[in-house]
Enzyme design. Sequence first.
Site, PDB file in Angstrom:
ATOM      1  N   ASP A 181      -8.957  -5.269  -5.181  1.00 22.39           N
ATOM      2  CA  ASP A 181      -8.453  -4.256  -4.251  1.00 22.39           C
ATOM      3  C   ASP A 181      -9.165  -2.946  -4.533  1.00 22.39           C
ATOM      4  O   ASP A 181      -8.952  -2.317  -5.573  1.00 22.39           O
ATOM      5  CB  ASP A 181      -6.941  -4.117  -4.450  1.00 22.39           C
ATOM      6  CG  ASP A 181      -6.285  -3.207  -3.426  1.00 22.39           C
ATOM      7  OD1 ASP A 181      -6.983  -2.363  -2.847  1.00 22.39           O
ATOM      8  OD2 ASP A 181      -5.062  -3.363  -3.220  1.00 22.39           O
ATOM      9  N   SER A 200       0.846  -1.177   0.000  1.00 23.08           N
ATOM     10  CA  SER A 200       0.000   0.000   0.000  1.00 23.08           C
ATOM     11  C   SER A 200       0.895   1.244   0.000  1.00 23.08           C
ATOM     12  O   SER A 200       1.750   1.382  -0.874  1.00 23.08           O
ATOM     13  CB  SER A 200      -0.963  -0.053   1.189  1.00 23.08           C
ATOM     14  OG  SER A 200      -1.979   0.898   1.066  1.00 23.08           O
TER      15      SER A 200
END
Length: 319
Positions: free
Chosen positions: A268, A113
Amino acid sequence: MTDRRTLYPPIEPYASGMLDVGDGHSIYWERCGTPGGKPAVFLHGGPGSGISPKQRQQFDPALYDVLLFDQRGCGRSTPFASLENNTTWHLVADIERLRAMVGCDKWLVFGGSWGSTLSLAYAQTHPDRASELVLRGIFLAGQNEADWLYKYGASELYPEAWAEFAGHIPEAERHDLPTAYQKRLTSDDQSVRLAAAKIWSMWEGVTVTLLPDPEMMADFTADDHAVAVARIENHYFMHDCWLEPGQLLRDVRKIRHIPGVIVQGRHDCCTPPAAAWALKQAWPEVALQIIPDGGHLFTEPGITDGLVRASDRFAGKSA
């Protein structure tokens, strides 16, 4: 999919401490695994989230010597939730200070991330210091990625949570939610800061989960976690993470010689696969794994499998 790898058993640090990095900041660090093993550094997400015990379990402790640390303002680092002298380039310099402290010439850089963003920024700044890169949930800090989260995109998938996130802001200010939240997250009124932080973190918690996870959501919206994540994340996004438009893709040429693996969830919703695909186009040598039943979190079975296999591979361990 029954032969998927799982996290290694829980492990405690064999050393930990605080490092004064200047600018009034001290960062908490810990080392796990086997002293003298393959050196690695773990870069957590957020920005602002801090490290957690499960993150240690992505590495074989018999083979690795892993350093994990709370980035400026996060977790046990001090001053807590501070925005002063807290930029991408401060963090890149901190990673180098930690490498010098460890005493290794190169180390595997592992981040997911926001940690993938920081990993790329660090490796592109110090391409001779990253032996390998393992990246999850690619975030390139582009305006389109910020707009997906805070303008239009994820809002279409989670309309009820978006209504709560946007609804915290008066209608007259909703055209620019990050700016409206910045005003509240930096307010002199502690109750105003906390209320905004919990709603901001709630929205992020929704977008990172493929399936509802009440325990994770409770952690995300706990007072201290919410304040650090919301304040620091908003601070970074309001400054485009101190990156020029397209910088991380432009400078991939500096790291194409470094072996790398990208593990990306197909579903995602926080960092959609388009960024991972763009990175792959700029960096053909990297191994891109798009997990068909994966979301954002490293604890999801398919994501865990890809990450553990990657860390094993770079330690010379066969499947």
